[in-house]
Scaffold this motif. Sequence first.
Motif, short mmCIF file in Angstrom:
data_model
loop_
_atom_site.label_atom_id
_atom_site.label_comp_id
_atom_site.label_asym_id
_atom_site.label_seq_id
_atom_site.Cartn_x
_atom_site.Cartn_y
_atom_site.Cartn_z
N ARG A 1 -0.41 -21.67 44.22
CA ARG A 1 0.24 -22.79 44.89
C ARG A 1 -0.59 -24.05 44.74
O ARG A 1 -0.09 -25.10 44.39
CB ARG A 1 0.45 -22.49 46.37
CG ARG A 1 1.26 -23.59 47.07
CD ARG A 1 1.38 -23.36 48.53
NE ARG A 1 0.10 -23.77 49.14
CZ ARG A 1 -0.22 -23.58 50.39
NH1 ARG A 1 0.60 -22.96 51.20
NH2 ARG A 1 -1.37 -23.98 50.87
N THR B 1 0.43 -17.80 46.95
CA THR B 1 1.53 -17.46 47.85
C THR B 1 2.17 -16.17 47.34
O THR B 1 2.59 -16.13 46.19
CB THR B 1 2.57 -18.60 47.88
OG1 THR B 1 1.90 -19.79 48.27
CG2 THR B 1 3.67 -18.30 48.87
N ARG C 1 5.03 -14.65 47.99
CA ARG C 1 6.46 -14.73 47.65
C ARG C 1 6.86 -16.19 47.58
O ARG C 1 6.28 -17.04 48.25
CB ARG C 1 7.30 -14.00 48.69
CG ARG C 1 7.18 -12.49 48.55
CD ARG C 1 7.98 -11.79 49.63
NE ARG C 1 7.04 -10.93 50.35
CZ ARG C 1 6.59 -11.13 51.58
NH1 ARG C 1 7.00 -12.14 52.28
NH2 ARG C 1 5.72 -10.31 52.11
N GLN C 2 7.91 -16.45 46.83
CA GLN C 2 8.34 -17.83 46.60
C GLN C 2 8.61 -18.58 47.89
O GLN C 2 8.23 -19.74 48.03
CB GLN C 2 9.58 -17.84 45.72
CG GLN C 2 10.02 -19.23 45.32
CD GLN C 2 11.19 -19.21 44.38
OE1 GLN C 2 11.72 -18.15 44.07
NE2 GLN C 2 11.60 -20.36 43.91
N LEU C 3 9.25 -17.97 48.84
CA LEU C 3 9.62 -18.65 50.07
C LEU C 3 8.68 -18.34 51.23
O LEU C 3 8.98 -18.65 52.37
CB LEU C 3 11.06 -18.30 50.45
CG LEU C 3 12.10 -18.65 49.39
CD1 LEU C 3 13.48 -18.14 49.80
CD2 LEU C 3 12.12 -20.14 49.13
N SER C 4 7.56 -17.74 50.95
CA SER C 4 6.62 -17.33 51.97
C SER C 4 5.77 -18.50 52.46
O SER C 4 5.34 -19.33 51.67
CB SER C 4 5.69 -16.24 51.43
OG SER C 4 4.72 -15.90 52.38
N ALA C 5 5.53 -18.56 53.75
CA ALA C 5 4.64 -19.56 54.31
C ALA C 5 3.20 -19.07 54.28
O ALA C 5 2.27 -19.85 54.41
CB ALA C 5 5.06 -19.89 55.74
N GLU D 1 15.00 -19.94 36.57
CA GLU D 1 14.83 -19.04 37.71
C GLU D 1 15.70 -17.79 37.51
O GLU D 1 16.73 -17.83 36.85
CB GLU D 1 15.24 -19.73 39.01
CG GLU D 1 14.33 -20.87 39.39
CD GLU D 1 12.91 -20.42 39.66
OE1 GLU D 1 12.72 -19.35 40.27
OE2 GLU D 1 11.98 -21.12 39.24
N THR E 1 17.64 -13.84 46.05
CA THR E 1 16.56 -13.48 46.95
C THR E 1 15.31 -13.21 46.14
O THR E 1 15.18 -12.19 45.48
CB THR E 1 16.91 -12.25 47.82
OG1 THR E 1 17.34 -11.21 46.96
CG2 THR E 1 17.99 -12.57 48.83
N ALA E 2 14.36 -14.14 46.21
CA ALA E 2 13.14 -14.04 45.42
C ALA E 2 12.26 -12.88 45.86
O ALA E 2 11.40 -12.45 45.11
CB ALA E 2 12.36 -15.35 45.51
N ASP E 3 12.45 -12.37 47.08
CA ASP E 3 11.61 -11.28 47.58
C ASP E 3 12.12 -9.91 47.14
O ASP E 3 11.45 -8.92 47.34
CB ASP E 3 11.59 -11.26 49.12
CG ASP E 3 11.26 -12.60 49.69
OD1 ASP E 3 10.08 -12.87 49.84
OD2 ASP E 3 12.20 -13.35 49.97
#
Length: 157
Positions: free
Chosen positions: A39, A56, A58-62, A88, A93-95
Amino acid sequence: MSPATRPDNSGDDARRRRLHALAGVTVHGSDGKTVGRVRDVYLHDATDELAAITVTPRQLSARSVLLPASAIAALPEVPEDPGPPRAEAKNPTADSPTAAAADDQATEQGGDHVLHLLVDAATAKAGVHPPATLHATPQGLQEAAAALHLEEGSAHV
């Protein structure tokens, strides 16, 4: 110092661009498992050498972890101009396991660059959180190395 008398630092600029191009690169642990993607890239203020990266999972992970340069086994060869971004995966769902498999397949086919660590994926994922200020202190880097069970003075890239 005026621009005319400034020494040629084009090599420094190229190295800095190469290090900043690490953003988005896939990170694998020493066990071959995926840790996540880069990141942020931290450089030493005085030398512009790589100090650390944040990864990071996962893509959408904080959630992200700070990994000092001493945890990196090998940097990928990143071209100076990476070109257009990779398409992409069609899975929204990237996870999902399907998205992860697509990432692994792209890596195997040479469609992605991989950064390898000296520690396994589970250890890397359990590392310390990056600083909120986007400035890693020497103490913060030492704490990150200790969390990864890296010895003081470990080999740097």
